[in-house]
Design a protein around this motif. Structure first.
Motif, PDB file in Angstrom:
ATOM      1  N   ILE A   1     -92.227  28.583  -2.218  1.00 48.03           N
ATOM      2  CA  ILE A   1     -93.538  27.958  -2.425  1.00 48.03           C
ATOM      3  C   ILE A   1     -94.648  29.003  -2.349  1.00 48.03           C
ATOM      4  CG2 ILE A   1     -95.227  26.352  -1.461  1.00 48.03           C
ATOM      5  CD1 ILE A   1     -92.867  24.617  -0.537  1.00 48.03           C
TER       6      ILE A   1
ATOM      7  N   THR B   1     -93.102  20.977  -1.218  1.00 52.07           N
ATOM      8  CA  THR B   1     -93.480  20.833   0.189  1.00 52.07           C
ATOM      9  C   THR B   1     -92.778  19.639   0.831  1.00 52.07           C
ATOM     10  OG1 THR B   1     -95.666  21.760  -0.324  1.00 52.07           O
ATOM     11  CG2 THR B   1     -95.441  20.579   1.752  1.00 52.07           C
TER      12      THR B   1
ATOM     13  N   PHE C   1     -89.732  27.397   1.624  1.00 50.35           N
ATOM     14  CA  PHE C   1     -91.090  27.775   2.046  1.00 50.35           C
ATOM     15  C   PHE C   1     -91.493  29.108   1.421  1.00 50.35           C
ATOM     16  CE2 PHE C   1     -93.944  30.054   4.979  1.00 50.35           C
ATOM     17  CZ  PHE C   1     -95.011  29.160   5.012  1.00 50.35           C
TER      18      PHE C   1
ATOM     19  N   GLY D   1     -88.407  15.015  -3.032  1.00 54.18           N
ATOM     20  CA  GLY D   1     -88.789  16.366  -3.447  1.00 54.18           C
ATOM     21  C   GLY D   1     -88.004  16.836  -4.652  1.00 54.18           C
TER      22      GLY D   1
ATOM     23  N   SER E   1     -84.786  25.250   4.397  1.00 53.33           N
ATOM     24  CA  SER E   1     -86.226  25.058   4.638  1.00 53.33           C
ATOM     25  C   SER E   1     -86.986  26.369   4.491  1.00 53.33           C
ATOM     26  CB  SER E   1     -86.461  24.488   6.041  1.00 53.33           C
ATOM     27  OG  SER E   1     -85.805  23.262   6.207  1.00 53.33           O
TER      28      SER E   1
ATOM     29  N   ALA F   1     -95.918  21.938  -6.563  1.00 54.82           N
ATOM     30  CA  ALA F   1     -96.402  22.326  -5.237  1.00 54.82           C
ATOM     31  C   ALA F   1     -96.222  21.198  -4.221  1.00 54.82           C
ATOM     32  CB  ALA F   1     -97.873  22.745  -5.319  1.00 54.82           C
ATOM     33  N   ILE F   2     -96.576  19.974  -4.609  1.00 51.92           N
ATOM     34  CA  ILE F   2     -96.487  18.833  -3.688  1.00 51.92           C
ATOM     35  C   ILE F   2     -95.042  18.502  -3.343  1.00 51.92           C
ATOM     36  CG2 ILE F   2     -96.868  16.335  -3.476  1.00 51.92           C
ATOM     37  CD1 ILE F   2     -99.455  16.699  -5.061  1.00 51.92           C
TER      38      ILE F   2
ATOM     39  N   THR G   1     -89.274  20.585   1.602  1.00 50.85           N
ATOM     40  CA  THR G   1     -89.226  21.467   2.775  1.00 50.85           C
ATOM     41  C   THR G   1     -89.287  20.659   4.063  1.00 50.85           C
ATOM     42  OG1 THR G   1     -90.358  23.199   1.505  1.00 50.85           O
ATOM     43  CG2 THR G   1     -90.298  23.456   3.897  1.00 50.85           C
ATOM     44  N   PHE G   2     -90.165  19.659   4.112  1.00 46.58           N
ATOM     45  CA  PHE G   2     -90.228  18.773   5.280  1.00 46.58           C
ATOM     46  C   PHE G   2     -88.900  18.047   5.482  1.00 46.58           C
ATOM     47  CE2 PHE G   2     -95.002  18.797   4.858  1.00 46.58           C
ATOM     48  CZ  PHE G   2     -95.237  19.318   6.122  1.00 46.58           C
TER      49      PHE G   2
END
Length: 581
Positions: free
Chosen positions: A229, A104, A226, A156, A222, A100-101, A107-108
């Motif tokens: 996720i 993310t 998302f 990531g 991205s 999960a972390i 994605t950033f």
């Protein structure tokens, strides 16, 4: 108690921390949720990597060598950070939270990359000069934003790669025959999913980047991550979770530190006096190799309390089994080291080979193939190789030799040999391309020579990856100590990381040596003025030397393991017989 065992899964809990209910948690649906994350990770990482070199040269106005090194450093860091992700997942936060972390974070990273390619302020002004040296290069701020985006993506990727496959297999119970079969099917489809994500990246995504816009291509990465996720988090109540069991890296560190602290202590003549706290069923027999590590198991007065009771600090006293696990890991290192160079040759397929393609005729009718999409032949070779091996070679080996295909070491050897031949093919193709460049002028944007001349090098190295990836993964998982299985994937992925880093180092050395005194050198500003054929020839020579070293290492490894297997079997059988009595 028996009723609890029937409905619960051993070693697994649900999202509330209670024993996992077999009927309401785990299985195929939760496992597929994790595969969605893996597809999007491949889409992002490979979609960026295979086409990044053309952006760095064409838009950021960097030299060929610099562009290639940025790509290989990015890929190398991505795989190296798998160790960090695995360490956090095993020791502290678990696989679910890690996924999960880091999803993310990626994605950033892709969002920032989309922004950096969209805003004119974050790239130098356009330049249509024939030589990149005549264009204004990206400044420090522009490159800083680009590096920040790339290394957020690398961070990531590292966290995801170390946990996704493991979390998927956590959804199946190894002690249940039906679920064990499902888990085997999950493993067989996992590499297919990776290849599918890569195929989408090098075709659809690269086309969007070149024909629609870079920001659109990276924006799709991205958005897709998302969505993945959200889907992944939606399965929270359905997942099975495994508790953190500690990192094998810590165990290795404990053995090394304990051995160093007791380096001045003499080893006892009787190895039975060495410390052991593992149950007899799972003990590993003591071996005489790497005896300096045995000092970690020597019991001294410092290991006892004042009242005479024994206390164990794992950083000062380790069991024989723990020491032997480290020895087993050390024996893997020669094989590990001789597989690194393959990934350096692989790196050329997404850097210099893409640059070669960008200078050649890529038209099919009125459609121009994006240079980065030439790697589709690379992916096709992998899928074709795996298909032929699974459907043809394995059945033939079963019929003729009674064995299910080649051994993992044989698969690795085949992959190394094919990659070496692939570099020979690449050198010959570049000789032909350079002759055309000299005949028509090195400043010509598109040379009158078909890009399909590069297919042999893509196909040979791609087929090599099909063999070596399967062989390496099987080798490190099956040969690693049982207590270090979670580290085996990380050990495998470090060969990819170091291969990319070695490619960067080799390019820098070749550029410095051959490009001194104002010369262009083999690799430099423009590949039409360089001698990429010589660079490929150097890689081919190194690959053949490495192939011989691998054969020697494999022969040594087989002798060492064959020597110890009978002894271990006797111990196990003896222990079983004693228990029955």
């Amino acid at each position: 108690m028996d009723q609890i065992k029937n409905w619960s899964v051993a070693g697994a809990v649900d999202y509330k921390g209670f024993p996992a209910d077999r009927s309401t948690t785990g299985g195929w649906v939760p496992a597929v949720f994790s595969l969605g994350i893996e597809i999007c990770e491949r889409l992002s990482t490979m979609g960026i990597a295979v086409n990044l070199v053309t952006y760095l040269g064409g838009t950021m106005h960097l030299s060929s060598a610099t562009s290639a090194n940025i790509v290989t450093d990015f890929m190398g860091t991505s795989f190296m950070l798998c160790l960090l992700g695995g360490f956090l997942a095993d020791s502290f936060i678990g696989r679910y939270t890690t996924i999960a972390i880091f999803a993310t974070v990626q994605t950033f990273g892709t969002s920032l990359l989309a922004i950096s390619t969209k805003l004119p302020e974050l790239r130098p002004p356009p330049c249509h000069a024939a030589q990149v040296t005549q264009c204004q290069r990206a400044n420090g701020f522009q490159m800083g934003i680009l590096y920040l985006a790339l290394y957020l993506i690398a961070l990531g990727t590292g966290g995801l790669k170390s946990s996704v496959s493991g979390f998927g297999t956590d959804q199946f119970d190894e002690n249940d025959e039906k679920e064990r079969t499902q888990m085997a099917y999950f493993f067989s489809r996992f590499f297919f999913v990776i290849s599918t994500g890569t195929l989408m990246a090098v075709t659809v995504l690269v086309y969007i980047q070149d024909e629609v816009g870079r920001s659109w291509g990276y924006g799709i990465c991205s958005i897709s991550m998302f969505i993945a996720i959200v889907i992944f988090l939606s399965g929270t109540r359905k997942y099975r979770y495994k508790k953190c069991s500690g990192s094998p890296i810590v165990h290795i560190g404990q053995v090394v530190v304990a051995a160093v602290k007791k380096r001045k202590i003499e080893l006892p003549s009787n190895t039975d006096s060495l410390y052991e706290d593992f149950h007899e069923d799972v003990r590993i027999q003591h071996t005489n190799q790497f005896r300096c590590l045995d000092k970690a198991s020597v019991v001294t007065k410092a290991d006892y309390e004042i009242d005479g009771s024994q206390t164990r600090n794992p950083w000062e006293l380790c069991s024989v089994t723990r020491v032997e696990e480290v020895k087993m890991a050390i024996r893997l290192l020669p094989i590990w080291a001789t597989t690194i160079l393959f990934w350096s040759t692989y790196a050329q397929m997404i850097t210099f080979s893409v640059e070669q393609a960008s200078t050649m005729d890529r038209l099919i009718g009125h459609f121009q193939i994006p240079a980065g999409s030439l790697t589709v032949f690379f992916v096709a070779a992998i899928l074709l190789t795996l298909g032929v091996y699974d459907r043809v070679i394995i059945p033939l080996c079963k019929r003729w030799k009674g064995k299910p295909g080649f051994t993992n070491l044989q698969l690795i050897a085949i992959g190394l040999f094919l990659s070496a031949v692939g570099m020979v093919a690449a050198a010959l193709a570049e000789v032909r391309r350079l002759s055309v460049a000299k005949a028509y002028g090195t400043t010509m944007t598109t040379l009158p020579i078909s890009v399909f001349l590069l297919i042999p090098q893509f196909f040979l190295v791609g087929a090599g990856e099909g063999f070596i990836y399967t062989g390496q993964l099987d080798f490190f998982i099956s040969q690693a100590p049982k207590g270090m299985k979670t580290m085996s994937t990380g050990l495998f992925l470090t060969t990819l990381s170091l291969g990319f880093f070695f490619s960067s180092l080799l390019v820098s050395i070749v550029k410095a040596v051959t490009g001194s005194r104002g010369r262009q050198g083999w690799v430099g500003e423009n590949i039409n003025n360089g001698r990429l054929d010589c660079f490929y020839g150097l890689l081919a020579a190194l690959s053949f030397i490495n192939f011989v070293l691998f054969l020697i290492s494999a022969s040594w490894y087989k002798r060492r393991t064959t020597k110890h297997v009978p002894e271990m079997e006797i111990i196990v059988k003896g222990s079983s017989a004693e228990e029955k009595q």
